[in-house]
Design a protein around this motif. Sequence first.
Motif, short mmCIF file in Angstrom:
data_model
loop_
_atom_site.label_atom_id
_atom_site.label_comp_id
_atom_site.label_asym_id
_atom_site.label_seq_id
_atom_site.Cartn_x
_atom_site.Cartn_y
_atom_site.Cartn_z
N ALA A 118 0.70 -0.80 -0.04
CA ALA A 118 -0.07 0.17 0.08
C ALA A 118 0.98 1.15 -0.02
O ALA A 118 2.07 1.13 0.68
N LEU A 119 0.46 2.30 -0.54
CA LEU A 119 0.97 3.61 -0.73
C LEU A 119 0.06 4.61 -0.47
O LEU A 119 -1.06 4.58 -0.90
N GLU B 157 -2.85 3.84 -2.92
CA GLU B 157 -2.39 2.54 -3.88
C GLU B 157 -2.57 1.42 -3.20
O GLU B 157 -1.92 1.30 -2.05
N TYR B 158 -3.11 0.14 -3.81
CA TYR B 158 -2.98 -1.21 -2.99
C TYR B 158 -2.77 -2.11 -3.95
O TYR B 158 -3.08 -2.09 -4.97
N LYS B 159 -1.89 -3.08 -3.24
CA LYS B 159 -1.92 -4.32 -4.11
C LYS B 159 -3.25 -4.97 -4.45
O LYS B 159 -4.05 -5.00 -3.31
N ILE C 238 -4.39 2.30 4.29
CA ILE C 238 -3.44 2.80 4.78
C ILE C 238 -3.65 4.38 5.18
O ILE C 238 -4.59 4.88 4.45
N SER C 239 -3.05 4.82 6.13
CA SER C 239 -3.35 6.04 6.64
C SER C 239 -2.06 6.64 7.11
O SER C 239 -1.13 5.89 7.46
N ARG C 240 -1.93 7.95 7.41
CA ARG C 240 -0.91 8.79 7.96
C ARG C 240 -1.11 9.95 8.89
O ARG C 240 -2.44 10.52 8.53
#
Length: 124
Positions: A48-49, A58-60, A69-71
């Motif tokens: 993931a990005l 973006e995910y596989k 995904i988070s930040r």
Amino acid sequence: VQLQASGGGSVQAGGSLKLSCVASGSTFSKYSWAWFRQAPGKERELVALISWNLAYKEYKESVQGRFTISREDPKNTVDLQMNSLKPEDTATYYCAQCPAIYSNLCPMRRIESWGQGTQVTVSS
């Protein structure tokens, strides 16, 4: 950049885990961040990005709809919420700072720091 990943463990199929990564020595908000994984005998792969400006994720394909995904830029952290885990998700997971500022590109060969990773084991 120093990376500290945590949150791995052993769960049964269908379970959940949340991985966290804390970065130091980075101008965190200028970079896209990613989670990669590597299973025994296999190549490391992007899972993931999340882009520097939060506009792109973006995910596989095999984790799409199960992982998020988070930040949190003020805390220099990037997380990976993993739900509905499958045995094939078993791997060591690594967070990574993507190479260039203000870019969504994350070529693995250019990543400079990987950290120690965190092990995820999913049993059937």
